[in-house]
Each structure stands twice: as structure tokens, then as C-alpha cells.
Design a protein around this motif. Structure first.
Motif, PDB file in Angstrom:
ATOM      1  N   GLU A 293       0.807  -1.281  -0.003  1.00 38.84           N
ATOM      2  CA  GLU A 293      -0.079   0.153  -0.170  1.00 38.84           C
ATOM      3  C   GLU A 293       0.924   1.140   0.186  1.00 38.84           C
ATOM      4  OE1 GLU A 293      -3.824   0.442   2.492  1.00 38.84           O
ATOM      5  OE2 GLU A 293      -2.297   1.573   3.439  1.00 38.84           O
ATOM      6  N   LEU A 294       0.743   2.112  -0.921  1.00 38.86           N
ATOM      7  CA  LEU A 294       1.396   3.365  -0.975  1.00 38.86           C
ATOM      8  C   LEU A 294       0.515   4.531  -0.829  1.00 38.86           C
ATOM      9  CD1 LEU A 294       4.183   4.851  -1.653  1.00 38.86           C
ATOM     10  CD2 LEU A 294       3.540   4.737  -4.144  1.00 38.86           C
ATOM     11  N   SER A 295       0.955   5.340   0.162  1.00 37.48           N
ATOM     12  CA  SER A 295       0.061   6.640   0.632  1.00 37.48           C
ATOM     13  C   SER A 295       1.084   7.625   1.178  1.00 37.48           C
ATOM     14  CB  SER A 295      -0.865   6.295   1.879  1.00 37.48           C
ATOM     15  OG  SER A 295      -1.490   7.211   2.127  1.00 37.48           O
ATOM     16  N   ASP A 296       0.757   8.758   0.224  1.00 35.43           N
ATOM     17  CA  ASP A 296       1.377   9.993   0.835  1.00 35.43           C
ATOM     18  C   ASP A 296       3.002   9.639   0.880  1.00 35.43           C
ATOM     19  OD1 ASP A 296      -0.744  11.295   1.030  1.00 35.43           O
ATOM     20  OD2 ASP A 296      -1.054  11.083   3.013  1.00 35.43           O
ATOM     21  N   GLY A 297       3.691   8.979  -0.142  1.00 34.17           N
ATOM     22  CA  GLY A 297       5.108   8.540  -0.136  1.00 34.17           C
ATOM     23  C   GLY A 297       5.670   7.713   0.901  1.00 34.17           C
ATOM     24  N   THR A 298       4.691   7.037   1.692  1.00 28.48           N
ATOM     25  CA  THR A 298       5.082   5.817   2.531  1.00 28.48           C
ATOM     26  C   THR A 298       4.431   4.629   2.022  1.00 28.48           C
ATOM     27  OG1 THR A 298       4.833   7.386   4.516  1.00 28.48           O
ATOM     28  CG2 THR A 298       4.769   5.046   4.834  1.00 28.48           C
ATOM     29  N   LEU A 299       5.643   3.772   1.937  1.00 31.14           N
ATOM     30  CA  LEU A 299       5.246   2.412   1.377  1.00 31.14           C
ATOM     31  C   LEU A 299       4.854   1.354   2.533  1.00 31.14           C
ATOM     32  CD1 LEU A 299       4.951   0.614  -1.162  1.00 31.14           C
ATOM     33  CD2 LEU A 299       7.237  -0.136  -0.746  1.00 31.14           C
ATOM     34  N   THR A 300       3.949   0.514   2.560  1.00 30.20           N
ATOM     35  CA  THR A 300       3.558  -0.406   3.467  1.00 30.20           C
ATOM     36  C   THR A 300       3.416  -1.721   2.965  1.00 30.20           C
ATOM     37  OG1 THR A 300       2.253   1.213   4.956  1.00 30.20           O
ATOM     38  CG2 THR A 300       1.838  -0.936   5.538  1.00 30.20           C
ATOM     39  N   LEU A 301       4.175  -2.666   3.792  1.00 30.05           N
ATOM     40  CA  LEU A 301       3.824  -4.154   3.470  1.00 30.05           C
ATOM     41  C   LEU A 301       2.888  -4.686   4.381  1.00 30.05           C
ATOM     42  CD1 LEU A 301       4.606  -6.724   1.742  1.00 30.05           C
ATOM     43  CD2 LEU A 301       6.438  -6.967   3.458  1.00 30.05           C
ATOM     44  N   LYS A 302       1.674  -5.322   3.841  1.00 36.32           N
ATOM     45  CA  LYS A 302       0.730  -5.603   4.893  1.00 36.32           C
ATOM     46  C   LYS A 302       0.937  -6.865   5.357  1.00 36.32           C
ATOM     47  CE  LYS A 302      -2.367  -3.109   4.912  1.00 36.32           C
ATOM     48  NZ  LYS A 302      -2.493  -2.096   5.666  1.00 36.32           N
ATOM     49  N   ALA A 303       0.382  -7.022   6.816  1.00 31.78           N
ATOM     50  CA  ALA A 303       0.407  -8.283   7.446  1.00 31.78           C
ATOM     51  C   ALA A 303      -0.079  -9.401   6.539  1.00 31.78           C
ATOM     52  CB  ALA A 303      -0.086  -7.986   8.858  1.00 31.78           C
ATOM     53  N   GLY A 304       0.592 -10.612   6.850  1.00 29.82           N
ATOM     54  CA  GLY A 304       0.024 -11.859   6.344  1.00 29.82           C
ATOM     55  C   GLY A 304       0.597 -12.055   4.704  1.00 29.82           C
ATOM     56  N   SER A 305       1.628 -11.042   4.174  1.00 35.50           N
ATOM     57  CA  SER A 305       2.367 -11.167   3.181  1.00 35.50           C
ATOM     58  C   SER A 305       3.439 -12.273   3.357  1.00 35.50           C
ATOM     59  CB  SER A 305       2.957  -9.785   2.934  1.00 35.50           C
ATOM     60  OG  SER A 305       2.044  -8.585   2.193  1.00 35.50           O
ATOM     61  N   LYS A 306       4.159 -12.683   2.280  1.00 36.51           N
ATOM     62  CA  LYS A 306       4.972 -13.904   2.430  1.00 36.51           C
ATOM     63  C   LYS A 306       6.054 -13.417   1.501  1.00 36.51           C
ATOM     64  CE  LYS A 306       3.443 -18.015   2.087  1.00 36.51           C
ATOM     65  NZ  LYS A 306       3.067 -19.317   1.585  1.00 36.51           N
ATOM     66  N   VAL A 307       7.260 -13.161   2.100  1.00 36.19           N
ATOM     67  CA  VAL A 307       8.443 -12.936   1.356  1.00 36.19           C
ATOM     68  C   VAL A 307       9.580 -14.023   1.507  1.00 36.19           C
ATOM     69  CG1 VAL A 307       8.103 -10.409   1.249  1.00 36.19           C
ATOM     70  CG2 VAL A 307       9.384 -11.512   3.244  1.00 36.19           C
TER      71      VAL A 307
ATOM     72  N   ALA B  72      23.826  -6.574   8.023  1.00 35.48           N
ATOM     73  CA  ALA B  72      22.477  -7.347   8.075  1.00 35.48           C
ATOM     74  C   ALA B  72      22.305  -8.297   6.844  1.00 35.48           C
ATOM     75  CB  ALA B  72      21.367  -6.510   8.312  1.00 35.48           C
ATOM     76  N   THR B  73      21.278  -9.140   7.327  1.00 33.61           N
ATOM     77  CA  THR B  73      20.847  -9.962   6.038  1.00 33.61           C
ATOM     78  C   THR B  73      19.563  -9.595   5.725  1.00 33.61           C
ATOM     79  OG1 THR B  73      22.183 -12.027   6.976  1.00 33.61           O
ATOM     80  CG2 THR B  73      20.514 -12.518   5.389  1.00 33.61           C
ATOM     81  N   ARG B  74      19.232  -9.589   4.416  1.00 28.70           N
ATOM     82  CA  ARG B  74      17.820  -9.227   3.923  1.00 28.70           C
ATOM     83  C   ARG B  74      17.172 -10.137   3.313  1.00 28.70           C
ATOM     84  NH1 ARG B  74      17.778  -5.011   6.806  1.00 28.70           N
ATOM     85  NH2 ARG B  74      18.871  -2.976   6.258  1.00 28.70           N
ATOM     86  N   SER B  75      15.694 -10.035   2.959  1.00 32.86           N
ATOM     87  CA  SER B  75      14.944 -10.974   1.961  1.00 32.86           C
ATOM     88  C   SER B  75      15.713 -10.736   0.502  1.00 32.86           C
ATOM     89  CB  SER B  75      13.687 -10.662   2.137  1.00 32.86           C
ATOM     90  OG  SER B  75      13.508  -9.348   1.459  1.00 32.86           O
ATOM     91  N   LEU B  76      15.075 -11.561  -0.392  1.00 32.82           N
ATOM     92  CA  LEU B  76      14.858 -11.171  -1.875  1.00 32.82           C
ATOM     93  C   LEU B  76      14.166 -10.016  -2.154  1.00 32.82           C
ATOM     94  CD1 LEU B  76      14.660 -14.872  -3.382  1.00 32.82           C
ATOM     95  CD2 LEU B  76      16.621 -13.214  -3.340  1.00 32.82           C
ATOM     96  N   PRO B  77      14.294  -9.260  -2.999  1.00 40.03           N
ATOM     97  CA  PRO B  77      13.832  -7.967  -3.144  1.00 40.03           C
ATOM     98  C   PRO B  77      12.093  -8.317  -3.410  1.00 40.03           C
ATOM     99  CG  PRO B  77      15.012  -8.331  -5.086  1.00 40.03           C
ATOM    100  CD  PRO B  77      15.503  -9.173  -3.900  1.00 40.03           C
ATOM    101  N   ILE B  78      11.187  -7.497  -2.835  1.00 35.60           N
ATOM    102  CA  ILE B  78       9.679  -7.726  -2.932  1.00 35.60           C
ATOM    103  C   ILE B  78       9.049  -6.860  -3.923  1.00 35.60           C
ATOM    104  CG2 ILE B  78       9.760  -8.626  -0.467  1.00 35.60           C
ATOM    105  CD1 ILE B  78       8.282  -5.832   0.114  1.00 35.60           C
ATOM    106  N   ALA B  79       9.835  -5.801  -4.425  1.00 35.19           N
ATOM    107  CA  ALA B  79       9.361  -4.635  -5.369  1.00 35.19           C
ATOM    108  C   ALA B  79      10.367  -3.753  -5.759  1.00 35.19           C
ATOM    109  CB  ALA B  79       8.015  -3.959  -4.723  1.00 35.19           C
ATOM    110  N   ILE B  80      10.110  -2.969  -6.857  1.00 37.48           N
ATOM    111  CA  ILE B  80      10.760  -2.002  -7.531  1.00 37.48           C
ATOM    112  C   ILE B  80      10.009  -0.907  -7.556  1.00 37.48           C
ATOM    113  CG2 ILE B  80      10.494  -2.456 -10.065  1.00 37.48           C
ATOM    114  CD1 ILE B  80      13.424  -1.587 -10.377  1.00 37.48           C
ATOM    115  N   VAL B  81      10.397   0.338  -6.865  1.00 41.80           N
ATOM    116  CA  VAL B  81       9.449   1.675  -6.878  1.00 41.80           C
ATOM    117  C   VAL B  81      10.501   2.662  -7.336  1.00 41.80           C
ATOM    118  CG1 VAL B  81       8.394   0.636  -4.795  1.00 41.80           C
ATOM    119  CG2 VAL B  81      10.404   2.262  -4.509  1.00 41.80           C
TER     120      VAL B  81
END
Length: 429
Positions: A163-177, A255-264
Motif C-alpha cells: 500500500e502506497l500513501s503520501d510517499g510511505t510504502l507499507t507491506l501488509k500483514a499476512g504477506s509472504k516473502v 545485516a541479512t535481507r530478504s530477496l527484493p519484493i518490489a521495485i519503486v
């Protein structure tokens, strides 16, 4: 409710011929109604306290506006992409469903990204990226139905919800990466991020799924060695050990990260748009990956009765491939995986080397010399373009195909051959 109640049939919208006000969007600063305020507070005050009664034409206008939609749906209206709607709301929301009249029938398209301003009516090439096919009817084949048809993706998991709102990107609960080795990272609660580094940016989570972390794409590399070693603020996907490493000041591991989830895209110090959500497929540096859960059908001949014999393939594990040079590639997936560059894919056998799908036989073949053709049980799932050093510059996957549960058909109209064709030299069919 015991019985379905059928609404009254409308011969026209309410007050179609009467006097009415057009209800504006912005507040009027008077006693007149607006979409923003409805009937202003002043219309609810007693006249003795300065109140001004609402106008009859406003009631007519509001009821006319509401009944326009019922009247349109009653008469069979199917909404498609509207530039006016997109401009008014800032793009369609993620999950929005619209209709598209393609060359071989109506398609049901769903927005894969929030704030989706990509107009598939004027630019059909966005179908398969920001708009995905979730259903279709093939109007040109009234006499033949099917259960399965070759050369298609049948399922792309929609695990990532943004979800993108006013320049802030939110990954919603329940998503799987997924991490670099293909293990699941479940997102237990909403996590958000902003970014001030302008340009195309990849989005990651931390390994625990509690932090959303952006990093400009040019600082994200992959391969057996870290080409940005010693550089501050970069990510290296170590494809040997299957780990996504983040390095901070001075190139120190952090740190260790996930694989990328999106490109913005970040513009003027804020996240302006979500360009691609990595549901099912994605890339980082010079590596493309296919995530678990992608399902497809691979052509594998015909049965004795002439019906299609297709092999259902389910990608159960992370599939990665590293590129080393600048090229255009077809991505194939099935019993084995290859990337071919840049071959033609046609209905009829090519005279030169290429990938050839034969509808009559329902077989996919490949040749590296144009003479010897070898059957492969695979399907093209997309195309990818790489630049210097194999860095991915463009990645497009095919849309999913949805079919109703009828009998296989053995004779196909010309436009259905186009669906069976994987790719031509001019692009996707």
C-alpha cells in the motif's frame, strides 16, 4: 432473505429530465451540496440561528448521480480503464478488477500494484506486469471448450500486498516473502518505509520480516563475487551461498535481507510509485528468480483421441539464474530450465535456429542450428533484457491464463493459435 429481491427496472436515471444541480467534488462554501461535505452543516441549523435550507435541485442532483450507476449496471455496463477515473483518484487501487476487450475476447484484469495509472486500453503492453489477467472468455470459439491449453502460466501466487500513501510504502500483514535460499519469511504485522534517494529503488525486508528497507537499484548486485565490495550502503546477493547481504558504512556487513519484493520510483525525496511487485518472479542485479508456487502447463503432445496432453509443472523451490552479458532472453520453465537469447518462437517451423511451438502436435522444440529440432517439455514464462555485466534492465512475465472446466477441444480458431504461440519476434501473442 427468503427470495432474491429484484430492483425496480429503471427506464432512465432519477430526474433525468428535471432541474437539478451538478454536485461538485470540492466544498462550495455555501448551502449547496458537494461530494466532500454532502449537505453543509449550515443546512442543518434553524433559520433563526443563521441556517440556510438545502436546495431541491441538490436533492435531485445527488439522487441523479447515484442512480446513474444503477442504470448503467442494469443495462450491462462493464467498467474498463478510464483515464478520467485514474486522474481523479490518483490511479486504481491494488486488487481493482476491470474488463478489457482484447483481440480474442473479453479479459478480466486485476491491478497488481497500488495507485495504478497504467492505461491498458492505450498501452496493452502493461498487461502481465502492473495489470494481470485473472479471467478470460474466448468469444471466437463458440463450439469448442477446454480444460487445459498449452503454453501458459496458470497460477502466480499473490503473496505480496503493498500500500502506497503520501510517499510511505507499507507491506501488509499476512504477506509472504523469501530469503536468498527460498525459505519463507511471514510478515506478522504491517511494516512501512519511506525513501529520500531519488531513482529506481528495490524494496527488501530484514530476515525476521519486521523492517522494510529500500535501496537504490544501482547499489544492488548479485553473483558469485561482490562487485561493490568496500562500497557503503549496498546489497550483494551471494548466489553461491544463497544469502542477501547488506553492507553499511565503508562496506561493513550489517545485516541479512530478504530477496527484493518490489521495485519503486523515488522522486522529490518520496516514494512516488510502485513499478513492479515481485509476486512469483523478480530480479536483483544480474539474477532473475522464480519463487515457489508458480504453476504452468507445458505442451507434451496429444492423446490418442486427439485432445491436448499437457504436463502441469509446479515450481516448488526457488529457481535462480545468473546472467553475464548484455542480451535479450526468453525465460523457459518446466522439466529443466533454460534461458534462450534471442530466438524466434513461431507457429510454423522456423528456417533458422529458434524455439518452435507446433500447435498441430502440441509440442515445443528447440534448435541451435535450424536443422536438428529437439522436444522440450517447457513453457516460456517471460522475457528479460540485460545490460553490461548481465545486470537486468527489463523483466516482463506472461499473464496467467484462466480456463473453465469443459472438454478439451482439438480444433482451434486462428486467434486461439495465437494464444498457443508463446512469443514471436515482435513480442508476446
Amino acid at each position: 432473505m427468503q427470495n432474491q429481491q429484484i430492483p425496480q427496472v429503471l427506464a432512465q436515471p432519477f430526474c433525468a429530465q428535471g432541474d437539478k444541480n451538478t454536485i461538485p467534488n470540492a466544498a462550495t462554501g455555501s448551502n449547496l451540496a458537494s461530494l466532500q461535505e454532502g449537505f453543509p452543516a449550515i443546512t442543518g441549523l434553524p433559520i433563526s440561528q443563521g441556517g440556510i435550507p438545502p436546495e431541491r435541485q441538490d436533492f435531485n442532483g445527488a439522487m441523479n448521480l447515484n442512480s446513474q450507476f444503477y442504470f448503467a449496471f442494469q443495462n450491462g455496463w462493464l467498467p474498463t480503464f478510464s483515464q478520467d477515473v485514474s486522474d481523479a483518484i490518483g490511479g486504481y487501487p491494488q486488487g481493482a478488477v476491470l474488463w478489457y476487450q482484447s483481440s480474442d475476447g473479453l479479459q478480466i484484469l486485476q491491478s497488481a500494484i497500488p495507485n495504478n495509472t497504467n492505461n491498458f486500453v492505450t498501452t496493452p503492453s502493461v498487461i502481465g506486469t502492473s495489470w494481470t489477467v485473472v479471467g478470460a472468455t474466448l468469444a471466437a470459439i463458440p463450439n469448442y471448450f477446454y480444460t487445459q491449453i498449452a503454453n501458459c502460466i496458470t497460477q502466480i501466487p499473490q503473496n505480496i500486498q503493498l500500500e502506497l500513501s503520501d510517499g510511505t510504502l507499507t507491506l501488509k500483514a499476512g504477506s509472504k516473502v523469501y530469503d536468498g535460499a527460498g525459505s519463507e519469511i511471514n510478515i506478522q504485522s504491517d511494516i512501512s518505509t519511506t525513501s529520500s534517494s531519488n531513482g529506481q529503488t528495490l524494496i527488501f525486508t530484514d530476515i525476521n520480516g519486521t523492517i522494510l528497507a529500500p535501496l537504490i537499484s544501482e547499489n544492488c548486485v548479485s553473483g558469485t563475487t561482490d562487485s561493490l565490495a568496500g562500497t557503503s550502503y549496498h546489497i550483494w546477493y551471494d548466489t553461491t551461498n544463497k544469502v542477501v547481504n547488506y553492507y553499511s558504512t565503508g562496506g561493513t556487513f550489517a545485516a541479512t535481507r530478504s530477496l527484493p519484493i518490489a521495485i519503486v520510483t523515488v522522486s522529490d525525496g518520496a516514494i512516488a510509485s510502485v513499478d513492479k511487485v515481485f509476486n512469483g518472479f523478480g530480479f536483483i542485479g544480474s539474477t532473475r528468480f522464480i519463487l515457489p508456487g508458480v504453476e504452468l502447463l507445458c505442451p507434451n503432445g496429444r492423446n490418442a483421441d486427439g485432445s491436448l496432453n499437457n504436463s502441469k509443472i509446479v515450481n516448488n523451490a526457488l529457481d535462480v539464474y545468473n546472467f553475464s552479458g548484455s542480451s535479450f532472453n526468453y525465460i523457459l520453465k518446466g522439466n529443466g530450465r533454460n534461458n534462450y537469447s534471442p530466438y524466434f518462437v513461431q507457429n510454423e517451423q522456423p528456417s533458422a535456429k529458434g524455439i518452435w511451438y507446433s500447435p498441430a502436435e502440441n509440442i515445443m522444440r528447440i534448435s541451435t542450428d535450424g536443422t536438428t529440432w529437439t522436444q522440450i517439455v517447457q513453457t516460456v514464462v517471460g522475457t528479460i533484457t540485460t545490460g553490461a555485466g548481465g545486470a537486468v534492465t527489463e523483466f516482463s512475465t506472461r499473464p496467467t491464463f484462466r480456463a473453465v472446466d469443459y472438454n478439451d477441444f482439438t480444433q482451434l480458431a486462428d486467434n486461439v493459435y495465437k494464444r498457443n504461440t508463446v512469443y514471436s519476434s515482435e513480442g508476446s501473442n
